[in-house]
Motif scaffolding. Structure first.
Motif, PDB file in Angstrom:
ATOM      1  N   THR A   1       0.860  -0.945   0.206  1.00  0.00           N
ATOM      2  CA  THR A   1      -0.131   0.043  -0.409  1.00  0.00           C
ATOM      3  C   THR A   1       1.265   1.247   0.000  1.00  0.00           C
ATOM      4  N   GLN A   2       1.986   0.936   0.585  1.00  0.00           N
ATOM      5  CA  GLN A   2       2.811   2.497   0.671  1.00  0.00           C
ATOM      6  C   GLN A   2       3.251   3.406  -0.675  1.00  0.00           C
ATOM      7  N   ASP A   3       3.571   1.621  -1.542  1.00  0.00           N
ATOM      8  CA  ASP A   3       4.340   2.338  -3.173  1.00  0.00           C
ATOM      9  C   ASP A   3       3.309   2.771  -3.937  1.00  0.00           C
ATOM     10  N   ILE A   4       1.425   2.566  -3.676  1.00  0.00           N
ATOM     11  CA  ILE A   4       0.340   3.153  -4.120  1.00  0.00           C
ATOM     12  C   ILE A   4       0.388   4.620  -3.510  1.00  0.00           C
ATOM     13  N   TRP A   5       0.498   4.717  -2.395  1.00  0.00           N
ATOM     14  CA  TRP A   5       1.270   6.245  -1.871  1.00  0.00           C
ATOM     15  C   TRP A   5       2.385   7.067  -2.831  1.00  0.00           C
ATOM     16  N   LYS A   6       3.449   5.872  -3.050  1.00  0.00           N
ATOM     17  CA  LYS A   6       4.467   7.020  -3.819  1.00  0.00           C
ATOM     18  C   LYS A   6       4.355   6.678  -5.026  1.00  0.00           C
ATOM     19  N   ILE A   7       3.627   6.163  -5.292  1.00  0.00           N
ATOM     20  CA  ILE A   7       3.315   6.728  -7.001  1.00  0.00           C
ATOM     21  C   ILE A   7       2.202   7.276  -7.479  1.00  0.00           C
ATOM     22  N   GLU A   8       0.902   7.422  -6.631  1.00  0.00           N
ATOM     23  CA  GLU A   8       0.041   8.608  -6.791  1.00  0.00           C
ATOM     24  C   GLU A   8       1.035   9.938  -6.739  1.00  0.00           C
ATOM     25  N   GLY A   9       1.838  10.016  -5.670  1.00  0.00           N
ATOM     26  CA  GLY A   9       2.258  11.457  -5.829  1.00  0.00           C
ATOM     27  C   GLY A   9       3.978  11.787  -6.498  1.00  0.00           C
ATOM     28  N   LEU A  10       4.298  10.302  -7.529  1.00  0.00           N
ATOM     29  CA  LEU A  10       5.016  10.144  -8.593  1.00  0.00           C
ATOM     30  C   LEU A  10       4.358  11.114  -9.123  1.00  0.00           C
ATOM     31  N   LEU A  11       3.545  10.546 -10.117  1.00  0.00           N
ATOM     32  CA  LEU A  11       2.870  10.260 -11.168  1.00  0.00           C
ATOM     33  C   LEU A  11       2.914  11.858 -11.569  1.00  0.00           C
ATOM     34  N   PRO A  12       1.751  12.692 -11.186  1.00  0.00           N
ATOM     35  CA  PRO A  12       1.863  14.585 -11.383  1.00  0.00           C
ATOM     36  C   PRO A  12       3.325  14.986 -12.062  1.00  0.00           C
ATOM     37  N   THR A  13       4.399  14.277 -10.875  1.00  0.00           N
ATOM     38  CA  THR A  13       5.507  15.486 -11.189  1.00  0.00           C
ATOM     39  C   THR A  13       6.686  14.391 -12.743  1.00  0.00           C
ATOM     40  N   LEU A  14       6.393  13.720 -13.080  1.00  0.00           N
ATOM     41  CA  LEU A  14       7.103  13.038 -13.963  1.00  0.00           C
ATOM     42  C   LEU A  14       6.542  13.558 -16.135  1.00  0.00           C
ATOM     43  N   GLY A  15       8.386  13.383 -16.508  1.00  0.00           N
ATOM     44  CA  GLY A  15       7.448  14.056 -17.935  1.00  0.00           C
ATOM     45  C   GLY A  15       6.944  14.869 -18.278  1.00  0.00           C
ATOM     46  N   GLY A  16       7.067  15.893 -17.569  1.00  0.00           N
ATOM     47  CA  GLY A  16       6.274  17.553 -17.386  1.00  0.00           C
ATOM     48  C   GLY A  16       4.949  17.609 -17.182  1.00  0.00           C
ATOM     49  N   GLY A  17       4.553  16.484 -16.442  1.00  0.00           N
ATOM     50  CA  GLY A  17       3.003  16.128 -16.790  1.00  0.00           C
ATOM     51  C   GLY A  17       2.392  15.412 -17.491  1.00  0.00           C
ATOM     52  N   ILE A  18       2.995  14.808 -18.674  1.00  0.00           N
ATOM     53  CA  ILE A  18       2.603  14.075 -19.001  1.00  0.00           C
ATOM     54  C   ILE A  18       1.235  12.649 -18.806  1.00  0.00           C
TER      55      ILE A  18
ATOM     56  N   PHE B   1      -3.069  -7.382  -5.255  1.00  0.00           N
ATOM     57  CA  PHE B   1      -1.570  -6.175  -5.936  1.00  0.00           C
ATOM     58  C   PHE B   1      -2.503  -5.450  -6.065  1.00  0.00           C
ATOM     59  N   HIS B   2      -2.282  -3.933  -6.184  1.00  0.00           N
ATOM     60  CA  HIS B   2      -3.084  -3.300  -5.862  1.00  0.00           C
ATOM     61  C   HIS B   2      -2.524  -2.026  -7.299  1.00  0.00           C
ATOM     62  N   ARG B   3      -3.660  -1.426  -8.180  1.00  0.00           N
ATOM     63  CA  ARG B   3      -2.924  -0.389  -9.297  1.00  0.00           C
ATOM     64  C   ARG B   3      -3.517   0.728  -8.759  1.00  0.00           C
ATOM     65  N   VAL B   4      -2.316   1.271 -10.120  1.00  0.00           N
ATOM     66  CA  VAL B   4      -2.371   2.626 -10.271  1.00  0.00           C
ATOM     67  C   VAL B   4      -2.773   3.066 -11.104  1.00  0.00           C
ATOM     68  N   SER B   5      -3.383   3.770 -12.023  1.00  0.00           N
ATOM     69  CA  SER B   5      -3.772   4.565 -13.714  1.00  0.00           C
ATOM     70  C   SER B   5      -3.644   5.055 -13.984  1.00  0.00           C
ATOM     71  N   ALA B   6      -3.466   5.518 -14.882  1.00  0.00           N
ATOM     72  CA  ALA B   6      -2.746   6.721 -15.442  1.00  0.00           C
ATOM     73  C   ALA B   6      -3.195   7.549 -17.233  1.00  0.00           C
ATOM     74  N   VAL B   7      -3.722   8.585 -17.400  1.00  0.00           N
ATOM     75  CA  VAL B   7      -3.747   8.157 -19.282  1.00  0.00           C
ATOM     76  C   VAL B   7      -2.612   9.108 -19.207  1.00  0.00           C
ATOM     77  N   VAL B   8      -1.686   8.825 -20.825  1.00  0.00           N
ATOM     78  CA  VAL B   8      -0.412   9.308 -20.678  1.00  0.00           C
ATOM     79  C   VAL B   8      -1.032  10.721 -21.798  1.00  0.00           C
ATOM     80  N   ASP B   9      -1.060  11.818 -21.835  1.00  0.00           N
ATOM     81  CA  ASP B   9      -1.358  12.308 -23.166  1.00  0.00           C
ATOM     82  C   ASP B   9       0.423  12.871 -23.651  1.00  0.00           C
ATOM     83  N   ARG B  10       0.245  12.376 -24.420  1.00  0.00           N
ATOM     84  CA  ARG B  10       1.681  12.757 -25.291  1.00  0.00           C
ATOM     85  C   ARG B  10       1.570  13.154 -26.467  1.00  0.00           C
TER      86      ARG B  10
END
Length: 91
Positions: free
Chosen positions: A50-67, A82-91
């Motif tokens: 679960t701690q990894d979910i929090w890390k990923i959720e905080g990290l994703l918005p900062t990667l790749g200039g906000g993609i 397993f736990h899943r974090v999903s996101a749309v990739v704007d590239r």
């Protein structure tokens, strides 16, 4: 004997590999990273802790200039521990 064509990497492959490398370097070591496309490119990051979910959720918005946008938690099909974090990739 006929020669097989030499495989070439497309710009799409190069772009996906760059995103994959960026995610591998930023996420916890055992994160399972997958992509799917259904009109929008999505990335799925599957982790056990679960701690990894929090890390990923905080990290994703900062990667790749906000993609990465529309970051959501969800279940991982066929992997109940397993736990899943999903996101749309704007590239």
């Amino acid at each position: 004997m006929e020669r097989l064509p030499t495989p070439r990497k497309s710009s799409v492959t190069n772009e996906l590999n760059a995103i994959l490398l960026m995610l591998k370097e930023a996420c916890p070591e055992k994160t399972v990273i997958t992509f799917d496309f259904d009109g929008a490119l999505r990335v799925h990051l599957d982790v056990r802790a679960t701690q990894d979910i929090w890390k990923i959720e905080g990290l994703l918005p900062t990667l790749g200039g906000g993609i990465f946008r529309d970051i959501k938690r969800g279940s991982t099909p066929h992997h109940p521990f397993f736990h899943r974090v999903s996101a749309v990739v704007d590239r």
